[in-house]
Design an enzyme around this catalytic site. Structure first.
Site, PDB file in Angstrom:
ATOM      1  N   ASN A  94      -1.742  -7.928   1.258  1.00 16.34           N
ATOM      2  CA  ASN A  94      -0.771  -8.478   2.180  1.00 16.34           C
ATOM      3  C   ASN A  94      -1.025  -8.051   3.622  1.00 16.34           C
ATOM      4  OD1 ASN A  94       1.252 -10.416   2.702  1.00 16.34           O
ATOM      5  ND2 ASN A  94       2.562  -9.202   1.417  1.00 16.34           N
ATOM      6  N   LYS A 175       0.373 -16.856   7.450  1.00 20.05           N
ATOM      7  CA  LYS A 175       0.983 -15.900   6.421  1.00 20.05           C
ATOM      8  C   LYS A 175       1.824 -14.855   6.992  1.00 20.05           C
ATOM      9  CE  LYS A 175       1.846 -14.494   2.117  1.00 20.05           C
ATOM     10  NZ  LYS A 175       1.566 -13.304   1.621  1.00 20.05           N
ATOM     11  N   ASN A 193      15.338 -13.479  -0.643  1.00 20.61           N
ATOM     12  CA  ASN A 193      14.723 -14.259   0.365  1.00 20.61           C
ATOM     13  C   ASN A 193      15.786 -15.416   0.781  1.00 20.61           C
ATOM     14  OD1 ASN A 193      12.768 -12.460   0.086  1.00 20.61           O
ATOM     15  ND2 ASN A 193      11.256 -14.000  -0.767  1.00 20.61           N
ATOM     16  N   SER A 245       8.370  -8.313  -1.116  1.00 24.72           N
ATOM     17  CA  SER A 245       7.526  -7.087  -1.334  1.00 24.72           C
ATOM     18  C   SER A 245       8.177  -6.024  -0.450  1.00 24.72           C
ATOM     19  CB  SER A 245       6.204  -7.352  -1.153  1.00 24.72           C
ATOM     20  OG  SER A 245       5.864  -7.763   0.081  1.00 24.72           O
TER      21      SER A 245
HETATM   22  N1  LIG Z   1       2.151  -7.593  -6.878  1.00 24.09           N
HETATM   23  C1  LIG Z   1       1.983  -9.042  -6.383  1.00 24.09           C
HETATM   24  O1  LIG Z   1       2.556 -10.157  -6.989  1.00 24.09           O
HETATM   25  C2  LIG Z   1       1.083  -9.510  -5.224  1.00 24.09           C
HETATM   26  C3  LIG Z   1       1.107 -10.803  -4.749  1.00 24.09           C
HETATM   27  C4  LIG Z   1       0.238 -11.059  -3.795  1.00 24.09           C
HETATM   28  C5  LIG Z   1      -0.293  -9.914  -2.783  1.00 24.09           C
HETATM   29  N2  LIG Z   1       0.087  -8.678  -3.107  1.00 24.09           N
HETATM   30  C6  LIG Z   1      -0.533  -7.785  -2.213  1.00 24.09           C
HETATM   31  O2  LIG Z   1      -1.577  -7.072  -3.078  1.00 24.09           O
HETATM   32  C7  LIG Z   1      -1.733  -5.835  -2.675  1.00 24.09           C
HETATM   33  C8  LIG Z   1      -1.506  -4.959  -3.706  1.00 24.09           C
HETATM   34  O3  LIG Z   1      -0.282  -4.967  -4.432  1.00 24.09           O
HETATM   35  P1  LIG Z   1       0.232  -4.639  -5.767  1.00 24.09           P
HETATM   36  O4  LIG Z   1       1.550  -5.053  -6.010  1.00 24.09           O
HETATM   37  O5  LIG Z   1      -0.780  -4.847  -6.935  1.00 24.09           O
HETATM   38  O6  LIG Z   1       0.312  -3.053  -5.469  1.00 24.09           O
HETATM   39  P2  LIG Z   1       0.075  -1.704  -6.588  1.00 24.09           P
HETATM   40  O7  LIG Z   1       0.696  -2.000  -7.870  1.00 24.09           O
HETATM   41  O8  LIG Z   1       0.845  -0.550  -5.981  1.00 24.09           O
HETATM   42  O9  LIG Z   1      -1.371  -1.540  -6.557  1.00 24.09           O
HETATM   43  C9  LIG Z   1      -2.147  -0.712  -5.747  1.00 24.09           C
HETATM   44  C10 LIG Z   1      -3.058   0.188  -6.616  1.00 24.09           C
HETATM   45  O10 LIG Z   1      -3.774   0.859  -5.799  1.00 24.09           O
HETATM   46  C11 LIG Z   1      -3.960   2.053  -6.399  1.00 24.09           C
HETATM   47  N3  LIG Z   1      -4.544   2.883  -5.345  1.00 24.09           N
HETATM   48  C12 LIG Z   1      -3.971   3.523  -4.356  1.00 24.09           C
HETATM   49  N4  LIG Z   1      -4.672   4.178  -3.653  1.00 24.09           N
HETATM   50  C13 LIG Z   1      -5.848   4.170  -4.224  1.00 24.09           C
HETATM   51  C14 LIG Z   1      -7.101   4.725  -4.142  1.00 24.09           C
HETATM   52  N5  LIG Z   1      -7.433   5.558  -3.030  1.00 24.09           N
HETATM   53  N6  LIG Z   1      -8.241   4.790  -4.786  1.00 24.09           N
HETATM   54  C15 LIG Z   1      -7.836   3.877  -6.089  1.00 24.09           C
HETATM   55  N7  LIG Z   1      -6.809   3.176  -6.315  1.00 24.09           N
HETATM   56  C16 LIG Z   1      -5.819   3.248  -5.520  1.00 24.09           C
HETATM   57  C17 LIG Z   1      -2.441   2.564  -6.558  1.00 24.09           C
HETATM   58  O11 LIG Z   1      -2.618   3.524  -7.469  1.00 24.09           O
HETATM   59  P3  LIG Z   1      -1.161   4.629  -7.631  1.00 24.09           P
HETATM   60  O12 LIG Z   1      -0.023   3.562  -8.288  1.00 24.09           O
HETATM   61  O13 LIG Z   1      -1.522   5.537  -8.478  1.00 24.09           O
HETATM   62  O14 LIG Z   1      -1.026   4.847  -6.154  1.00 24.09           O
HETATM   63  C18 LIG Z   1      -2.168   1.205  -7.448  1.00 24.09           C
HETATM   64  O15 LIG Z   1      -2.605   0.978  -8.657  1.00 24.09           O
HETATM   65  C19 LIG Z   1      -0.561  -5.630  -1.400  1.00 24.09           C
HETATM   66  O16 LIG Z   1      -1.068  -5.341  -0.246  1.00 24.09           O
HETATM   67  C20 LIG Z   1       0.302  -6.638  -1.784  1.00 24.09           C
HETATM   68  O17 LIG Z   1       1.287  -6.837  -0.815  1.00 24.09           O
HETATM   69  C21 LIG Z   1       0.826  -8.353  -4.338  1.00 24.09           C
END
Ligand SMILES: NC(=O)c1ccc[n+]([C@@H]2O[C@H](COP(=O)([O-])OP(=O)(O)OC[C@H]3O[C@@H](n4cnc5c(N)ncnc54)[C@H](OP(=O)(O)O)[C@@H]3O)[C@@H](O)[C@H]2O)c1
Length: 297
Positions: A94, A175, A193, A245
């Site tokens: 995002n 976006k 929202n 989020s």
């Molecule tokens: N979830 C959704 O529905 C969704 C939908 C659309 C867009 N997005 C976007 O997608 C992105 C990710 O979102 P998410 O919800 O998937 O977040 P998330 O669950 O926090 O996933 C991020 C992952 O990256 C890992 N990470 C952080 N630093 C790292 C590093 N140095 N090396 C390797 N892995 C690392 C984190 O591990 P730790 O937890 O151990 O730090 C976590 O597992 C964001 O920008 C979000 O806005 C999410």
């Protein structure tokens, strides 16, 4: 294809699972020390993927980076010497503002950016839920990335729908406009929202979107301000029952992506000497909560 998903959180696990099921050799690069990463999506049987294996990075055709925007640099810098100069790198997060870093440090790689409306939620390290079906758009960040349009078919085959977007920057700015309007306000007021549809938010939403439209115009986009505002209201209506989020990050006292949403808008506005006081005020309010906490307001 050999694919490494860097950051197998909610969205990364969703893609890792589906790319694996589509027949690709998928591994992950995570913050966990184990050499294997167990992953279960919804009710499906668990799969096991290699984790943190430099050989997989060296052999990767595609690296899909699904960490949060503010984690991109710290995830990629320590491993950049393991990444082959020809490997395609696609970021899926995002917000905006990681492209300068990517272009500087990975100038020989085809660089891509993807945006997705799929929803995913991590119940535990191993268990991910696909909470909402959506669609994905992918486009290039550099000229080498333009030659990788076939990737949209690779992603669409694994997790439909996905399309190539020749004007991904405009899609990202649209976006960003929606995120600048909805995310900080819902986080600040601790609301879903849909509550932004109340008349009391109308002026503020109009002003927020108007500032984003002015910055977009200075960036060379042909923007219809009223259409942009209408899009914001459509998303408010469609996601009325959801918490944004940023709301969730602030609620759980995690760092939010404000620096890559409103923060990105503010830095681009500054380049054009344009004042964006309504967005600035929301940015300051969210940063205040992030650093001091809500109770000290
Ligand atoms: N979830 C959704 O529905 C969704 C939908 C659309 C867009 N997005 C976007 O997608 C992105 C990710 O979102 P998410 O919800 O998937 O977040 P998330 O669950 O926090 O996933 C991020 C992952 O990256 C890992 N990470 C952080 N630093 C790292 C590093 N140095 N090396 C390797 N892995 C690392 C984190 O591990 P730790 O937890 O151990 O730090 C976590 O597992 C964001 O920008 C979000 O806005 C999410």
């Amino acid at each position: 294809m050999n694919i490494v998903v860097i950051g197998p959180g909610a969205i990364g696990s969703l893609w890792a699972y589906h790319l694996h099921q589509a027949g690709h050799r998928v591994s992950v690069w995570s913050t966990k020390p184990h050499s294997y990463f167990k992953l279960r999506l919804d009710e499906s049987p668990a799969i096991e993927l290699a984790n943190n294996q430099p050989r997989m990075l060296q052999q990767a055709d595609l690296i899909l980076v699904t960490v949060k925007a503010w984690q991109v640099e710290q995830a990629l810098l320590p491993i950049r010497r393991e990444i082959n100069p020809e490997t395609m790198i696609a970021v899926m997060h995002n917000g905006m503002g990681t492209s300068d870093f990517l272009i500087k440090h990975f100038s020989t790689n085809p660089l891509l950016v993807a945006k997705t409306t799929h929803g995913a939620y991590k119940l535990s390290d191993q268990q991910t839920c696909h909470t909402g079906k959506g669609h994905t758009q992918i486009g290039s960040l550099n000229p080498l990335g333009e030659q990788c349009q076939f990737l949209s078919q690779v992603l669409a085959h694994a997790l439909p729908e996905c399309g190539w977007n020749d004007n991904i920057q405009l899609a990202l700015w649209n976006k960003l406009a929606i995120n600048c309007a909805i995310n900080p306000l819902t986080a600040l007021h601790n609301i879903k929202n849909g509550e932004l549809a109340a008349p009391s938010f109308k002026q503020q939403l109009t002003d927020l979107v108007s500032e984003v439209a002015s910055v977009m115009t200075l960036q060379g986009f042909d923007v219809d301000e009223s259409q942009l505002l209408a899009q914001v209201y459509q998303v408010i209506d469609k996601t009325a029952q959801n918490y944004s989020s940023m709301h969730q990050d602030i609620h759980h006292q995690r760092r939010s992506e404000i620096d890559y949403i409103t923060g990105h808008l503010l830095s681009v506005a500054k380049l054009h000497n344009l004042k964006t006081p309504v967005n600035q005020k929301l940015y300051d309010a969210i940063k205040h909560i992030e650093t001091v906490g809500r109770n000290h307001d």
